[in-house]
Design a protein around this motif. Structure first.
Motif, PDB file in Angstrom:
ATOM      1  N   PHE A  27      32.589  32.384  42.330  1.00 42.07           N
ATOM      2  CA  PHE A  27      32.623  33.613  41.532  1.00 42.07           C
ATOM      3  C   PHE A  27      33.188  34.540  42.540  1.00 42.07           C
ATOM      4  N   LEU A  28      32.444  34.748  43.697  1.00 41.54           N
ATOM      5  CA  LEU A  28      33.186  35.905  44.524  1.00 41.54           C
ATOM      6  C   LEU A  28      34.414  35.349  45.400  1.00 41.54           C
ATOM      7  N   ASN A  29      34.752  34.343  45.564  1.00 37.11           N
ATOM      8  CA  ASN A  29      35.957  33.933  45.944  1.00 37.11           C
ATOM      9  C   ASN A  29      37.128  34.080  44.824  1.00 37.11           C
ATOM     10  N   GLU A  30      36.729  33.771  43.548  1.00 36.32           N
ATOM     11  CA  GLU A  30      37.970  34.329  42.644  1.00 36.32           C
ATOM     12  C   GLU A  30      38.133  35.584  42.420  1.00 36.32           C
ATOM     13  N   LEU A  31      36.939  36.458  42.601  1.00 29.33           N
ATOM     14  CA  LEU A  31      37.155  38.083  42.471  1.00 29.33           C
ATOM     15  C   LEU A  31      37.676  38.464  43.530  1.00 29.33           C
ATOM     16  N   TRP A  32      37.699  37.814  44.813  1.00 31.39           N
ATOM     17  CA  TRP A  32      38.325  38.256  46.077  1.00 31.39           C
ATOM     18  C   TRP A  32      39.844  38.112  45.901  1.00 31.39           C
ATOM     19  N   GLU A  33      40.276  36.715  45.482  1.00 28.45           N
ATOM     20  CA  GLU A  33      41.795  36.347  45.302  1.00 28.45           C
ATOM     21  C   GLU A  33      42.488  37.236  44.133  1.00 28.45           C
ATOM     22  N   LYS A  34      41.627  37.674  43.114  1.00 28.36           N
ATOM     23  CA  LYS A  34      42.185  38.535  42.294  1.00 28.36           C
ATOM     24  C   LYS A  34      42.316  39.917  42.529  1.00 28.36           C
ATOM     25  N   GLY A  35      41.568  40.271  43.650  1.00 28.55           N
ATOM     26  CA  GLY A  35      41.884  41.897  43.980  1.00 28.55           C
ATOM     27  C   GLY A  35      42.853  41.860  44.981  1.00 28.55           C
ATOM     28  N   GLU A  91      35.058  47.831  46.771  1.00 32.75           N
ATOM     29  CA  GLU A  91      35.899  49.050  46.382  1.00 32.75           C
ATOM     30  C   GLU A  91      37.053  48.633  45.518  1.00 32.75           C
ATOM     31  N   LYS A  92      37.731  47.372  45.955  1.00 34.85           N
ATOM     32  CA  LYS A  92      38.790  46.933  45.345  1.00 34.85           C
ATOM     33  C   LYS A  92      38.369  46.501  43.703  1.00 34.85           C
ATOM     34  N   GLN A 149      18.356  36.550  43.434  1.00 33.18           N
ATOM     35  CA  GLN A 149      19.079  37.150  44.587  1.00 33.18           C
ATOM     36  C   GLN A 149      20.557  37.076  44.367  1.00 33.18           C
ATOM     37  N   LEU A 150      20.970  35.962  44.210  1.00 34.51           N
ATOM     38  CA  LEU A 150      22.556  35.735  44.036  1.00 34.51           C
ATOM     39  C   LEU A 150      23.032  36.328  42.716  1.00 34.51           C
ATOM     40  N   MET A 151      22.363  36.361  41.847  1.00 34.17           N
ATOM     41  CA  MET A 151      22.734  37.010  40.599  1.00 34.17           C
ATOM     42  C   MET A 151      22.920  38.400  40.891  1.00 34.17           C
ATOM     43  N   LYS A 152      22.065  38.949  41.575  1.00 36.94           N
ATOM     44  CA  LYS A 152      22.105  40.473  41.690  1.00 36.94           C
ATOM     45  C   LYS A 152      23.161  41.142  42.523  1.00 36.94           C
ATOM     46  N   ALA A 153      23.315  40.115  43.621  1.00 35.19           N
ATOM     47  CA  ALA A 153      24.653  40.137  44.397  1.00 35.19           C
ATOM     48  C   ALA A 153      25.950  40.221  43.818  1.00 35.19           C
ATOM     49  N   CYS A 154      25.938  39.341  42.839  1.00 36.99           N
ATOM     50  CA  CYS A 154      27.145  39.283  41.732  1.00 36.99           C
ATOM     51  C   CYS A 154      27.358  40.305  40.881  1.00 36.99           C
ATOM     52  N   ILE A 155      26.194  40.770  40.246  1.00 40.82           N
ATOM     53  CA  ILE A 155      26.410  42.056  39.588  1.00 40.82           C
ATOM     54  C   ILE A 155      26.917  43.104  40.228  1.00 40.82           C
ATOM     55  N   LEU A 156      26.525  43.258  41.181  1.00 41.07           N
ATOM     56  CA  LEU A 156      26.936  44.725  42.055  1.00 41.07           C
ATOM     57  C   LEU A 156      28.457  44.562  42.017  1.00 41.07           C
ATOM     58  N   THR A 157      29.280  43.429  41.751  1.00 36.42           N
ATOM     59  CA  THR A 157      30.497  43.435  41.995  1.00 36.42           C
ATOM     60  C   THR A 157      31.299  44.152  40.562  1.00 36.42           C
ATOM     61  N   ALA A 158      30.197  44.071  39.543  1.00 37.46           N
ATOM     62  CA  ALA A 158      30.846  44.581  38.131  1.00 37.46           C
ATOM     63  C   ALA A 158      29.987  45.905  37.822  1.00 37.46           C
ATOM     64  N   THR A 198      29.262  44.119  56.241  1.00 38.72           N
ATOM     65  CA  THR A 198      29.194  45.128  55.304  1.00 38.72           C
ATOM     66  C   THR A 198      30.708  45.795  55.562  1.00 38.72           C
ATOM     67  N   GLU A 199      31.355  45.666  56.498  1.00 37.40           N
ATOM     68  CA  GLU A 199      32.728  46.025  56.813  1.00 37.40           C
ATOM     69  C   GLU A 199      33.645  45.519  55.582  1.00 37.40           C
ATOM     70  N   THR A 200      33.509  44.191  55.649  1.00 39.84           N
ATOM     71  CA  THR A 200      34.199  43.498  54.668  1.00 39.84           C
ATOM     72  C   THR A 200      34.040  43.633  53.212  1.00 39.84           C
ATOM     73  N   VAL A 201      32.556  43.834  52.972  1.00 34.97           N
ATOM     74  CA  VAL A 201      32.165  43.764  51.756  1.00 34.97           C
ATOM     75  C   VAL A 201      32.440  45.362  51.025  1.00 34.97           C
TER      76      VAL A 201
END
Length: 319
Positions: free
Chosen positions: A311-319, A24-25, A78-87, A16-19
């Motif tokens: 998807f998550l890694n690409e978002l992380w790298e763009k952040g 936030e980014k 469940q994976l989709m719901k996690a990804c949706i929370l990023t957007a 949760t600390e990392t997430v």
């Protein structure tokens, strides 16, 4: 060298600390108000969705084949719901987005064939919400897809179409140095000249025009091009290659990620409510449907977690 499993790699997103910092980014980049507060609120749901998905997928690995579709469908959800929370930090803002967002037609008891079955997209629900927030696809309501169309979105299954349906459904391409090299046979299949195909790709898919020779057509993908965002190309996770649909009608098809969701939804419904037909197929192997279904389940249990990680890694790298 030992290969790290996708679920071990996804463990980085179960802190949760990392997430919280990650979300936030993402929220700041999307100009959301109160990104720190929203990321704090969503960090635990995000982690729980990933963990729940992992349990579904790991359970499917040791489950009997007839019940795997249910476990894989709920795992993917469940994976989709996690990804949706990023957007969408407000997800779920209403109860309507919690529905599956898909319906199936009434099944015929006799002469039913899975590949000819179809699903219909509903206005609200997880499908439309994911399509909008992850792929910028709007107005998907009432769209219909057959299982045959959806299975053609998965390159790892293309050999089955060749063997059982006598159809070549994909052209192999080569991706290197940020260039895509396409066989000229593809243009002929679409009834286009190489020059016209380059114009078409440029206009519809933002693929910058390159050149062409007697055998090869070259174009340049946009910056966001990846295995997750690759239209009109499809990524083969087994070979690491990108393929191109052999039919022009399939060029503007669904992103492969969304095709997996629709296939799993229908299979999960069949395994729950069409038990007689399902077990006749599973035990008698009487139709080609069996071969396609088994191969699809083998592919999706590996590929969808990989897609989520990408998807998550690409978002992380763009952040």
């Amino acid at each position: 060298m030992m290969k790290t499993s996708v679920w071990n790699q996804l463990k980085s997103y179960q802190s949760t600390e990392t997430v919280q910092k990650f979300l936030e980014k993402s929220y700041k980049k999307n100009q959301q108000t109160a990104p720190a507060e929203l990321s704090y609120q969503n960090s635990y749901p995000f982690v729980y969705h990933l963990k729940h998905a992992e349990n579904f997928y790991l359970s499917s690995a040791c489950a009997a084949l007839p019940v795997q579709p249910m476990l894989l469908f709920y795992g993917m959800s469940q994976l989709m719901k996690a990804c949706i929370l990023t957007a969408d930090p407000e997800y779920p803002a209403t109860s309507s987005v919690l529905a599956h967002g898909v319906s199936t037609r009434k099944r015929k008891k006799q002469h039913y064939r899975f590949l000819q079955d179809e699903v219909k997209i509903q206005r609200n629900g997880l499908f439309a919400h994911t399509a909008s927030h992850l792929f910028k696809l709007e107005h998907v309501e009432n769209d219909k897809y057959t299982m045959h169309e959806l299975l053609k979105r998965i390159p790892e299954i293309s050999d089955l179409f060749t063997r059982h349906k006598q159809k070549n459904v994909h052209f192999r391409t080569k991706y290197e140095n940020k260039q895509l090299h396409i066989p000229v046979e593809a243009a002929a299949s679409y009834h286009m000249t190489p020059e016209r195909l380059l114009e078409y790709f440029d206009y519809h898919f933002q693929l910058s025009r390159g050149n062409h020779s007697e055998n090869i057509i070259t174009c340049y993908p946009p910056d966001h091009f990846s295995a997750f965002y690759s239209l009109p190309f499809l990524y083969n996770g087994q070979t690491g290659e990108y393929t191109l649909p052999a039919s022009m009608n399939d060029l503007a098809g669904l992103p492969e990620f969304m095709a997996h969701y629709l296939l799993l939804y229908n299979l999960s419904m069949i395994s729950r409510y069409e038990t007689e037909w399902w077990y006749e197929l599973m035990l008698s192997h009487s139709q080609d449907d069996y071969v396609f279904i088994v191969r699809f389940l083998e592919v999706t249990k590996e590929k969808i977690p990989q897609f989520a990680l990408m998807f998550l890694n690409e978002l992380w790298e763009k952040g």
